[in-house]
Design an enzyme around this catalytic site. Structure first.
Site, PDB file in Angstrom:
ATOM      1  N   SER A 118       0.791  -1.226   0.000  1.00 56.11           N
ATOM      2  CA  SER A 118       0.000   0.000   0.000  1.00 56.11           C
ATOM      3  C   SER A 118       0.821   1.273   0.000  1.00 56.11           C
ATOM      4  O   SER A 118       0.315   2.331  -0.390  1.00 56.11           O
ATOM      5  CB  SER A 118      -0.941   0.013   1.212  1.00 56.11           C
ATOM      6  OG  SER A 118      -0.206  -0.002   2.423  1.00 56.11           O
ATOM      7  N   HIS A 124      -5.406  -3.746  -2.425  1.00 60.98           N
ATOM      8  CA  HIS A 124      -5.110  -2.757  -3.453  1.00 60.98           C
ATOM      9  C   HIS A 124      -5.006  -3.357  -4.859  1.00 60.98           C
ATOM     10  O   HIS A 124      -4.714  -2.633  -5.814  1.00 60.98           O
ATOM     11  CB  HIS A 124      -3.819  -2.011  -3.101  1.00 60.98           C
ATOM     12  CG  HIS A 124      -3.919  -1.240  -1.829  1.00 60.98           C
ATOM     13  ND1 HIS A 124      -4.415   0.039  -1.771  1.00 60.98           N
ATOM     14  CD2 HIS A 124      -3.620  -1.586  -0.552  1.00 60.98           C
ATOM     15  CE1 HIS A 124      -4.397   0.460  -0.518  1.00 60.98           C
ATOM     16  NE2 HIS A 124      -3.929  -0.505   0.244  1.00 60.98           N
ATOM     17  N   LYS A 160     -12.245   0.095  -1.422  1.00 58.15           N
ATOM     18  CA  LYS A 160     -11.280   0.785  -2.283  1.00 58.15           C
ATOM     19  C   LYS A 160     -11.821   0.783  -3.715  1.00 58.15           C
ATOM     20  O   LYS A 160     -12.741   1.524  -4.020  1.00 58.15           O
ATOM     21  CB  LYS A 160      -9.910   0.134  -2.130  1.00 58.15           C
ATOM     22  CG  LYS A 160      -9.367   0.277  -0.698  1.00 58.15           C
ATOM     23  CD  LYS A 160      -8.016  -0.365  -0.510  1.00 58.15           C
ATOM     24  CE  LYS A 160      -7.448  -0.074   0.869  1.00 58.15           C
ATOM     25  NZ  LYS A 160      -8.262  -0.630   1.986  1.00 58.15           N
TER      26      LYS A 160
END
Length: 383
Positions: free
Chosen positions: A178, A206, A236
């Site tokens: 990240s 991610h 996300k």
């Protein structure tokens, strides 16, 4: 820490340029944001596909509230597990190509549940040095022998695995890191897990929505193994909130019975679960958005080539601009803020000492000219 010690400790953090303060967003999430009455171009969100304010997702949530109400009211094992949750879990499992999936309120909760339910005192867990804090906390709370290997160093990991006499072994990694945007060598890690009879636990917070045609890092590499446990967040690229763990039916049944953060937490609002299928459809249809991200990341690499920032450019939406000193990183973030750009300064302990940075998060909603303007300002500061 005693109450009377808190003020002094906070003052020390401030003096060391490590005091965190929240910024209050006064607009929906997106690349154009308003904070404290000021407009900014944001490079600070993990909303990689630009779905957090997508009209179809907003409508799905509204319809979910109308059908299911505001809250779940109970844990999944009481009366909190709705048909909406069940359908979301089935859709998520199909989407990532696994037998079953289990919803969690957050990626943090998912990481704690998986690690602490699979390893204990007589076991060992092997974690990359740059793993997310939630993975590290799960390792610590498991009470297993917690061993950390050098970042993406397969030789070091194999040495640790070969020397271990633990009953159960688990390798824990981020698929996409990240703070740097680089990726774990998942095929080689799975090969080591097979060789040493270990679980491989992958936190793809991610990568989900971005890699593998949106289906994540495991799909990107064509990985399929019962010893591979896959976790991804929905807050996300998916534009919602929460997380899920996917794997074999046997694994998911075990987590239902032994995952403490699952058992002892109120289920997430069913309206959120009801919107998952819409999110997955948007992700599946998002090749144009992913291509935009690919082009923006390539533009970063091109512009940063030959500068002292070049070594951290990645193919993912996360682009790290390493500054070094905390105070300098804060000054650079403030300078960009004055120019209308919101780019966070990330400091220890989130990142290693002397590696404070500006973390650029790209979105499919960014225009190339907007990125170029930001990079111009950054590279001017280097001169």
């Amino acid at each position: 820490m005693r109450l009377q010690d808190l003020s002094a400790a906070l003052n020390e953090l401030d003096a060391n340029h490590r005091l965190r303060r929240r910024a209050t967003l006064e607009s929906p999430q997106g690349v154009d944001i308003v904070i404290e009455g000021q407009s900014y171009l944001s490079f600070a969100s993990n909303d990689y596909l630009g779905l957090a304010d997508h009209p179809a997702l907003v409508r799905a949530l509204q319809q979910g509230v109308e059908r299911w109400g505001a809250g779940s009211g109970a844990s999944h094992l009481l009366t909190g597990h709705s048909e909406a949750h069940q359908r979301a879990e089935e859709a998520l499992a199909r989407f990532v190509g696994r037998e079953a999936a289990l919803l969690f309120g957050s990626g943090y909760a998912a990481n704690l549940a998986v690690i602490t339910s699979l390893v204990g005192r007589d076991d060992a867990v092997f974690a990359d040095k740059l793993n997310h804090t939630s993975l590290n906390d799960g390792c610590l709370l498991s009470r297993a022998d917690f061993q950390r290997f050098r970042h993406n160093d397969l030789e070091h990991l194999e040495q640790l695995l070969a020397a271990s006499r633990a009953c159960t072994k688990l390798i824990a990694v981020d698929a996409v890191y990240s703070m740097d945007g680089d990726e774990a060598p998942l095929p080689a890690l799975l090969a080591l897990a097979e060789r040493y009879d270990a679980w491989l636990y992958v936190d793809d917070a991610h990568g989900f929505g971005v890699l593998g045609g949106g289906r994540g890092s495991a799909v990107e590499h064509g990985l399929a193994s019962e010893r591979l446990i896959y976790m991804a967040t929905l807050g996300k690229a998916a534009g919602l909130a929460g997380a899920f763990v996917a794997g074999s039916r046997l694994l998911v049944e075990w987590l239902v019975n032994r995952g403490r953060t699952y058992i002892f937490s109120t289920a997430q609002p069913p309206a959120l679960a009801a919107a998952v299928e819409t999110s997955l459809r948007l992700i599946a249809e998002g090749d144009d958005r992913r291509e935009r991200l690919r082009q923006l990341a390539a533009r970063c690499r091109e512009r940063l080539a030959g500068t002292h920032f070049a070594g951290r450019a990645s193919r993912t939406p996360i682009q790290a601009i390493i500054i070094g000193e905390d105070a300098h990183a804060i000054r650079q973030a403030e300078r960009l803020k004055q120019q209308g750009y919101w780019v966070p300064a990330i400091r220890p302990p989130t990142v290693p000492e002397n590696s404070a940075r500006l973390r650029i998060s790209l979105s499919a909603q960014h225009e190339p000219a907007q990125l170029d303007a930001l990079l111009d300002l950054l590279l001017q500061a280097q001169d």
